[in-house]
Design an enzyme around this catalytic site. Structure first.
Site, PDB file in Angstrom:
ATOM      1  N   SER A 168     -44.522 -29.389  83.457  1.00 26.69           N
ATOM      2  CA  SER A 168     -45.984 -29.751  83.952  1.00 26.69           C
ATOM      3  C   SER A 168     -46.186 -30.930  83.446  1.00 26.69           C
ATOM      4  CB  SER A 168     -46.974 -28.717  83.429  1.00 26.69           C
ATOM      5  OG  SER A 168     -46.540 -27.403  83.533  1.00 26.69           O
ATOM      6  N   GLY A 170     -48.238 -33.507  84.482  1.00 29.26           N
ATOM      7  CA  GLY A 170     -49.586 -33.966  84.711  1.00 29.26           C
ATOM      8  C   GLY A 170     -50.396 -33.300  83.486  1.00 29.26           C
ATOM      9  N   ASP A 171     -50.156 -32.260  83.058  1.00 31.38           N
ATOM     10  CA  ASP A 171     -51.097 -31.659  82.029  1.00 31.38           C
ATOM     11  C   ASP A 171     -50.490 -32.458  80.679  1.00 31.38           C
ATOM     12  OD1 ASP A 171     -52.479 -29.093  82.921  1.00 31.38           O
ATOM     13  OD2 ASP A 171     -50.557 -28.742  83.814  1.00 31.38           O
ATOM     14  N   SER A 172     -49.098 -32.592  80.241  1.00 30.83           N
ATOM     15  CA  SER A 172     -48.751 -33.104  78.973  1.00 30.83           C
ATOM     16  C   SER A 172     -49.313 -34.592  79.138  1.00 30.83           C
ATOM     17  CB  SER A 172     -47.218 -33.015  79.145  1.00 30.83           C
ATOM     18  OG  SER A 172     -46.670 -31.782  79.351  1.00 30.83           O
ATOM     19  N   ALA A 175     -52.962 -34.378  77.914  1.00 29.93           N
ATOM     20  CA  ALA A 175     -52.875 -34.149  76.617  1.00 29.93           C
ATOM     21  C   ALA A 175     -52.615 -35.133  75.888  1.00 29.93           C
ATOM     22  CB  ALA A 175     -52.115 -32.948  76.268  1.00 29.93           C
TER      23      ALA A 175
END
Length: 387
Positions: A168, A170-172, A175
């Site tokens: 993932s 994009g999420d990482s 973050a």
């Protein structure tokens, strides 16, 4: 007792983590790895869905993303839960949330109002499209950010639909940029005493790593497309077949290519007009890759690697999890650490990164086993409430 040498540079920083799944919790993991005390707020009874995420026989992703955290159960839809959160925010340095924009405001937890209680509070807001703009209210997940940010359009084979990264990303990325923003805001607070709001969107986090994609289109009139495992015009730089697997070789610089040719027993190729310059190799990329692949396919991965090391050619194996656990370099740098878990036994996972010479971070605590298991501890220490 935490080893003071490995308490981390953020020791003493208090973090409240709201939200769930990946982007917000990974931001909290990064801060916790660096020594911050991270209090994760979970809904009573339900908790973070990440507790049940992961592949294989046992969902163990939670053990990574929730390490170094304390679990406090609060119902943020209730007045009591909202008031307790406000009280905690009054004692915190950083608050992380990754709800759809407007959710905190709906729960009477507007970050502007929280900062009135605690002017030094830094609020990291991670969302799909950011807190402003015409798309702000839309639901957004990592894959959507990857699509809008340009990543998905250029990943995969040209004759197939766009591929995902396999993680993932994009999420990482969101973050990580949220964490970067929090650290920058901490420095600003040390100068001014004032906190601020960090607005980290998924799509802009992806956009930040898209290199020169936009100016190449606008100025150079080139639109990047999916090109599989190669970068057009950069050769040789590909994954090549061996008799027992695949191997990545990057030898597109002239002197390095000459060393690769010697390793192959084909030193004359470095003087061949078709391959002697960077531009020429790019123009003959397909035939050059085929030539190298013919050589590697007759050898094992170990044999090719030995030749690359001997001749100083940048190259490397394609690692999977088993390779990482067995590799001496991973062990020497503690890139993988192992935690002893009461339910699962030894649980290896990625270590703390980046590495600091004076105040290294560490994994000091297992992920919370129970939802709200740290309510009494946190409310006593942070707010002075009795048990």
């Amino acid at each position: 007792m935490t080893d003071p040498v490995k308490a981390g540079p953020l020791q003493g920083i208090k973090v409240i983590e709201l939200g769930q799944l990946i982007a917000g919790p990974f931001c909290g993991q990064l801060l916790g790895d660096m020594g911050a005390e991270v209090v994760k707020i979970e809904a009573p009874g339900a908790g973070d869905p990440m507790r049940n995420w992961g592949q294989g026989k046992t969902p163990v992703w939670w053990q990574v993303i929730a390490r170094n955290k304390l679990s406090v159960a609060l119902d943020l839809r209730s007045p009591d839960g909202q008031q307790t959160l406000r009280d905690l925010a009054g004692q915190a340095d950083i608050l992380i949330e990754n709800f759809r924009p407007g959710t905190l405001e709906k729960w009477n937890l507007d970050p502007v109002e929280l900062r009135k209680i605690n002017p030094g509070l830094i609020v990291v807001r991670v969302s799909g499209y950011g807190q402003t703009g015409p798309y702000a209210s839309r639901a957004g997940f990592g894959g959507i950010g990857e699509a809008m940010g340009g990543w998905r359009a250029i990943v995969g084979e040209p004759d197939r639909a766009p591929s995902r990264m396999g993680v993932s990303i994009g999420d990482s990325l969101a973050a990580t940029y949220g964490c970067m923003g929090a650290l920058a805001a901490l420095h600003h607070r040390s100068e001014s005493g004032q906190g601020q709001i960090v607005d980290a969107s998924l799509y802009e986090s992806v956009l930040q790593v898209m290199e020169s994609l936009i100016p190449e289109y606008a100025v150079a009139e080139h639109k990047r497309t999916r090109t599989g495992s190669v970068l057009p015009g950069i050769a040789p730089s590909n994954v090549y077949p061996c008799s027992d697997g695949e191997y990545l070789i990057g030898a597109n610089q002239d002197a390095v290519f000459a060393r690769l040719c010697k390793a192959m027993g084909r030193a004359e190729l470095a003087e061949d007009a078709r391959y002697s310059t960077h531009l020429a190799r790019g123009e003959h990329q397909v035939e050059l890759d085929a030539l190298i692949g013919e050589w590697t396919s007759q050898l094992t991965v170990a044999q090719v690697e030995a030749a690359m090391i001997e001749h100083g050619v940048p190259a490397g194996r394609i690692f999977d999890a088993q390779d990482m656990l067995e590799d001496p370099h991973f062990r020497a740098r503690e890139a993988v650490v192992t935690l002893d878990h009461p339910d699962y036994g030894p649980v290896p996972m990625q270590g703390v990164f980046p590495k600091l010479s004076a105040t290294p971070g560490s994994v000091r605590k297992l992920a919370p086993r129970e939802i709200g298991e740290d309510n009494a501890d946190v409310l006593q220490r942070w707010l002075g409430r009795t048990e």
